[in-house]
Scaffold this motif. Structure first.
Motif, PDB file in Angstrom:
ATOM      1  N   CYS A   7       6.540  19.922 -85.068  1.00 56.59           N
ATOM      2  CA  CYS A   7       6.509  21.104 -85.932  1.00 56.59           C
ATOM      3  C   CYS A   7       6.713  20.721 -87.399  1.00 56.59           C
ATOM      4  CB  CYS A   7       7.569  22.106 -85.478  1.00 56.59           C
ATOM      5  SG  CYS A   7       7.216  22.880 -83.879  1.00 56.59           S
ATOM      6  N   THR A   8       7.518  19.696 -87.656  1.00 59.88           N
ATOM      7  CA  THR A   8       7.699  19.236 -89.032  1.00 59.88           C
ATOM      8  C   THR A   8       6.394  18.693 -89.598  1.00 59.88           C
ATOM      9  OG1 THR A   8      10.024  18.719 -88.601  1.00 59.88           O
ATOM     10  CG2 THR A   8       9.005  17.669 -90.502  1.00 59.88           C
ATOM     11  N   ALA A   9       5.659  17.917 -88.796  1.00 61.40           N
ATOM     12  CA  ALA A   9       4.366  17.402 -89.251  1.00 61.40           C
ATOM     13  C   ALA A   9       3.378  18.534 -89.498  1.00 61.40           C
ATOM     14  CB  ALA A   9       3.808  16.419 -88.220  1.00 61.40           C
ATOM     15  N   LEU A  10       3.391  19.557 -88.656  1.00 56.95           N
ATOM     16  CA  LEU A  10       2.513  20.707 -88.877  1.00 56.95           C
ATOM     17  C   LEU A  10       2.892  21.456 -90.146  1.00 56.95           C
ATOM     18  CD1 LEU A  10       2.368  22.045 -85.204  1.00 56.95           C
ATOM     19  CD2 LEU A  10       0.412  21.205 -86.488  1.00 56.95           C
ATOM     20  N   ARG A  11       4.191  21.619 -90.369  1.00 57.49           N
ATOM     21  CA  ARG A  11       4.656  22.384 -91.530  1.00 57.49           C
ATOM     22  C   ARG A  11       4.296  21.680 -92.834  1.00 57.49           C
ATOM     23  NH1 ARG A  11       9.514  22.480 -90.051  1.00 57.49           N
ATOM     24  NH2 ARG A  11       9.206  24.183 -88.559  1.00 57.49           N
ATOM     25  N   TRP A  47      -1.202  16.748 -66.952  1.00 55.88           N
ATOM     26  CA  TRP A  47      -1.199  17.418 -68.241  1.00 55.88           C
ATOM     27  C   TRP A  47      -1.327  18.913 -68.044  1.00 55.88           C
ATOM     28  CZ3 TRP A  47      -5.417  20.398 -69.476  1.00 55.88           C
ATOM     29  CH2 TRP A  47      -6.579  20.163 -68.722  1.00 55.88           C
ATOM     30  N   MET A  48      -0.884  19.647 -69.055  1.00 56.58           N
ATOM     31  CA  MET A  48      -0.954  21.100 -69.041  1.00 56.58           C
ATOM     32  C   MET A  48      -1.073  21.600 -70.476  1.00 56.58           C
ATOM     33  SD  MET A  48       3.001  21.674 -67.881  1.00 56.58           S
ATOM     34  CE  MET A  48       2.652  20.769 -66.378  1.00 56.58           C
ATOM     35  N   ASN A  49      -1.779  22.721 -70.646  1.00 56.53           N
ATOM     36  CA  ASN A  49      -1.987  23.333 -71.954  1.00 56.53           C
ATOM     37  C   ASN A  49      -1.135  24.583 -72.094  1.00 56.53           C
ATOM     38  OD1 ASN A  49      -3.800  21.397 -72.771  1.00 56.53           O
ATOM     39  ND2 ASN A  49      -5.610  22.599 -72.307  1.00 56.53           N
ATOM     40  N   VAL A  50      -0.652  24.794 -73.304  1.00 59.07           N
ATOM     41  CA  VAL A  50       0.118  25.988 -73.653  1.00 59.07           C
ATOM     42  C   VAL A  50      -0.532  26.596 -74.888  1.00 59.07           C
ATOM     43  CG1 VAL A  50       2.329  26.885 -74.428  1.00 59.07           C
ATOM     44  CG2 VAL A  50       2.262  25.124 -72.666  1.00 59.07           C
ATOM     45  N   THR A  51      -0.903  27.866 -74.814  1.00 60.25           N
ATOM     46  CA  THR A  51      -1.546  28.566 -75.913  1.00 60.25           C
ATOM     47  C   THR A  51      -0.637  29.683 -76.403  1.00 60.25           C
ATOM     48  OG1 THR A  51      -3.735  28.092 -75.013  1.00 60.25           O
ATOM     49  CG2 THR A  51      -3.594  29.839 -76.643  1.00 60.25           C
ATOM     50  N   VAL A  52      -0.441  29.750 -77.701  1.00 64.30           N
ATOM     51  CA  VAL A  52       0.387  30.795 -78.300  1.00 64.30           C
ATOM     52  C   VAL A  52      -0.518  31.870 -78.878  1.00 64.30           C
ATOM     53  CG1 VAL A  52       2.288  29.218 -78.782  1.00 64.30           C
ATOM     54  CG2 VAL A  52       0.508  29.547 -80.484  1.00 64.30           C
ATOM     55  N   ALA A  53       0.045  33.072 -79.050  1.00 68.15           N
ATOM     56  CA  ALA A  53      -0.764  34.186 -79.522  1.00 68.15           C
ATOM     57  C   ALA A  53      -1.152  34.027 -80.982  1.00 68.15           C
ATOM     58  CB  ALA A  53       0.001  35.502 -79.320  1.00 68.15           C
ATOM     59  N   LYS A  54      -0.263  33.461 -81.810  1.00 67.99           N
ATOM     60  CA  LYS A  54      -0.519  33.249 -83.220  1.00 67.99           C
ATOM     61  C   LYS A  54      -0.146  31.821 -83.579  1.00 67.99           C
ATOM     62  CE  LYS A  54      -1.907  37.413 -84.265  1.00 67.99           C
ATOM     63  NZ  LYS A  54      -3.297  37.668 -84.697  1.00 67.99           N
ATOM     64  N   PRO A  55      -0.827  31.220 -84.550  1.00 67.08           N
ATOM     65  CA  PRO A  55      -0.447  29.857 -84.958  1.00 67.08           C
ATOM     66  C   PRO A  55       1.028  29.811 -85.361  1.00 67.08           C
ATOM     67  CG  PRO A  55      -2.508  30.532 -85.992  1.00 67.08           C
ATOM     68  CD  PRO A  55      -1.960  31.741 -85.343  1.00 67.08           C
ATOM     69  N   SER A  56       1.734  28.798 -84.879  1.00 69.29           N
ATOM     70  CA  SER A  56       3.176  28.733 -85.105  1.00 69.29           C
ATOM     71  C   SER A  56       3.603  27.295 -85.330  1.00 69.29           C
ATOM     72  CB  SER A  56       3.927  29.323 -83.902  1.00 69.29           C
ATOM     73  OG  SER A  56       5.324  29.170 -84.052  1.00 69.29           O
ATOM     74  N   ASP A  57       4.567  27.127 -86.231  1.00 70.12           N
ATOM     75  CA  ASP A  57       5.223  25.846 -86.430  1.00 70.12           C
ATOM     76  C   ASP A  57       6.725  25.967 -86.199  1.00 70.12           C
ATOM     77  OD1 ASP A  57       5.962  27.365 -88.564  1.00 70.12           O
ATOM     78  OD2 ASP A  57       5.255  25.993 -90.115  1.00 70.12           O
ATOM     79  N   ASP A  58       7.103  26.969 -85.407  1.00 71.94           N
ATOM     80  CA  ASP A  58       8.504  27.244 -85.104  1.00 71.94           C
ATOM     81  C   ASP A  58       8.842  26.697 -83.725  1.00 71.94           C
ATOM     82  OD1 ASP A  58      11.061  28.174 -84.920  1.00 71.94           O
ATOM     83  OD2 ASP A  58      10.541  30.305 -84.879  1.00 71.94           O
TER      84      ASP A  58
END
Length: 555
Positions: A315-319, A341-352
């Motif tokens: 998240c720090t690298a994304l921020r 492996w597994m994928n996780v999708t969030v509703a809105k882009p997030s760096d939290d």
């Protein structure tokens, strides 16, 4: 200022060796990659055994099977080959930060000021060749002061024409007066197959033009080294102009009049008289982190403890780049060499991290540790920009606090969509949004909630619309535009108590909608004696028969 030095890296068997790397058994038999050309298939890339069998690029597949019955083929995948070249693009960044792609099978590297870091250009070329041997790839190199010169040396330098079937010097293109001298020329000049060359011989060939000696290195090469069109090379060959030296000695005005400015421009680019910049594409941002474990783990709490260390770094690298993760890929490498492996999708882009961690926790429950996990990797495979946030003052903060106390917290709906989507799939969570259409059944559209914003204002129609709508159902009454006092619908007779209308709606004439081929409709808001409020319409009939139908019911 040091002289400009360009390295051309050509992978003559890139498409075929991409398959051989995935399936080594293909390297033990004649193998080729084919592509569709019109209604036929031709060979696009050959393995060494296929080339040794006498096959060549551009050969029709039916002819290739007649010459080599054991030939195995795979269909060309342009996108996969471009992605593989992109991986090699990142690998070439170790030699210089200035790397560009030459689709579909080559790279261009600006070595200016970089070769001394590897012990000189010869040692750098040996390093490139050794890396390609370790990767299982065939490679040919060329280094010169210009991009065109490096391109020519990579494919035709060292006394071998890499593209021998396009060198413009084939016997069947020669005039009869020159056929008597054809036997005196070297094998590759006559358009035949190039002799097999080992890697040691490749390292020994002179494919490096000394600074300032580009013309000396290009002069004995065939005219195909100038990247000319096939028709131009054929005309030059008929005139007896077969080498770069022969072309340079000709008057430029005559060449321009007969062949156009393109021929002279290619010649000037190769010799450095006309600039040809290297335009590298910036590598895409990649956000990933991994953790190697001293001992295999298998407990859920241990995996979450590792995620708690990896996720903040990601998240720090994304921020720092102003990005937010949309889809994350979590990989668990087991001690037995397997990976899940597994994928996780969030509703809105997030760096939290606090937003992403609960979604990963839901997925970890399905993780099979096997004999133990010894490495974990977390990557943001899909990320989007996050708009900058403006810091608020005391007044804005107080208002935001009162809003939070009065209603749901900001972002709570996005978190709910993310949690539900982790279990049900993001595509299964939908919402309704208004659509721009005057057709009643087309005034809304169903979209994925994770990829859309909630509607703050829903446009109101000028006329009332029913709460429930369905496909038009026939009403058993006489086929006349006038609404009768009694009608039969769904097997029952209904008496009209009151009616409002008609409202005429015309079809979208620019679309061919099968449901609206009956032409214009007159809609009526009808209240029956039993208290039902129905939405009836009369179809006037265009390409279909006319009649009465019921399409909805009001609340």
């Amino acid at each position: 200022m040091p002289n400009r030095r360009i390295l051309s890296i050509w992978f003559p068997r890139l498409a075929a060796e991409r398959h051989i790397r995935r399936d080594p058994n293909l390297g033990q038999v004649p193998f080729a990659v084919v592509r569709d050309v019109g209604q036929a298939q031709v060979l696009a890339s050959l393995s060494p055994l296929a080339q040794a069998a006498g096959l060549y690029e551009g050969q029709p597949l039916r002819d290739a099977h007649a010459m080599c019955a054991d030939l195995l083929t795979r269909l060309s995948n342009v996108h996969a080959e471009a992605a593989f070249l992109g991986v090699l693009h990142r690998w070439a960044g170790k030699f210089s930060p200035w790397v560009a792609r030459e689709a579909p099978d080559a790279l261009v590297v600006d070595l200016t000021g970089c070769a001394h870091l590897f012990g000189g250009e010869e040692q750098l070329a040996l390093q490139v060749e050794q890396d390609c041997i370790d990767l299982g790839l065939s490679v040919q190199l060329g280094i010169a002061d210009t991009l065109g010169g490096a391109w020519a040396l990579a494919r035709f330098g060292g006394g071998q024409g890499g593209d021998h079937h396009r060198n413009g010097d084939a016997i069947d293109q020669e005039a009869r007066a020159t056929r008597s001298r054809a036997g005196k020329r070297r094998h590759w000049e006559r358009g035949g197959a190039a002799p097999a060359v080992t890697m040691a011989a490749v390292q020994g060939r002179a494919r490096i033009a000394a600074p300032g000696e580009t013309y000396k290195a290009l002069a004995p090469l065939p005219i195909a080294a100038l990247r000319l069109e096939d028709s131009t090379m054929a005309q030059l060959s008929r005139l007896g102009l077969r080498r770069v030296k022969d072309l340079v000695e000709q008057p430029r005005a005559g060449l321009v009049r007969r062949f156009g400015r393109g021929l002279v421009a290619r010649l000037d680019q190769a010799l450095g008289a006309l600039p040809e910049p290297v335009s590298p594409a910036p590598p895409p941002d990649r956000f990933a982190t991994r953790m190697s474990l001293p001992d295999p783990i298998g407990l859920e709490d241990d995996v979450m403890a590792a995620i708690d260390r990896m996720l903040p770094r990601l998240c720090t690298a994304l921020r720092k780049k102003g990005r937010g993760a949309r889809t994350l890929r979590f990989e668990a490498y087991r001690a037995d060499g397997t990976m899940q492996w597994m994928n996780v999708t969030v509703a809105k882009p997030s760096d939290d991290p606090d937003h992403i961690r609960p979604l990963l926790r839901l997925k970890i429950e399905d993780l099979d540790a096997g004999y133990g996990i010894d490495m974990l990797r977390l990557e943001a495979v899909l990320h989007e920009p996050i708009h900058l946030r403006t810091a608020s003052g005391h007044l804005e903060a107080a208002e935001a606090g009162r809003a939070r106390m009065a209603g749901p917290k900001p972002g709570s709906l996005d978190r709910l969509i993310g949690r539900l989507g982790t279990r049900l799939g993001v595509e299964a969570i939908t919402r309704v949004q208004p659509a721009d259409s005057h057709i009643p059944e087309k005034t809304w559209v169903t979209v994925a909630a994770a990829w859309s914003d909630p509607v703050t204002h829903w446009p109101q129609p000028t006329k009332p619309r029913p709460l429930r709508m369905w496909a038009p159902e026939p009403v058993m009454i006489p086929d006349v535009p006038r609404l009768p006092e009694v009608f039969r619908w769904r097997g029952r007779d209904h008496k009209v108590h009151s009616a409002r209308g008609p409202e005429r709606i015309a079809p979208e004439w620019w679309l061919d909608d099968p449901a609206w081929r009956s032409g214009q409709r007159d809609y009526w808001d009808v209240i029956t004696a039993e208290g039902q409020r129905l939405w009836l319409f009369y179809a006037h009939g265009a390409s279909k028969s006319s009649g009465w139908f019921c399409q909805g019911a009001f609340a």
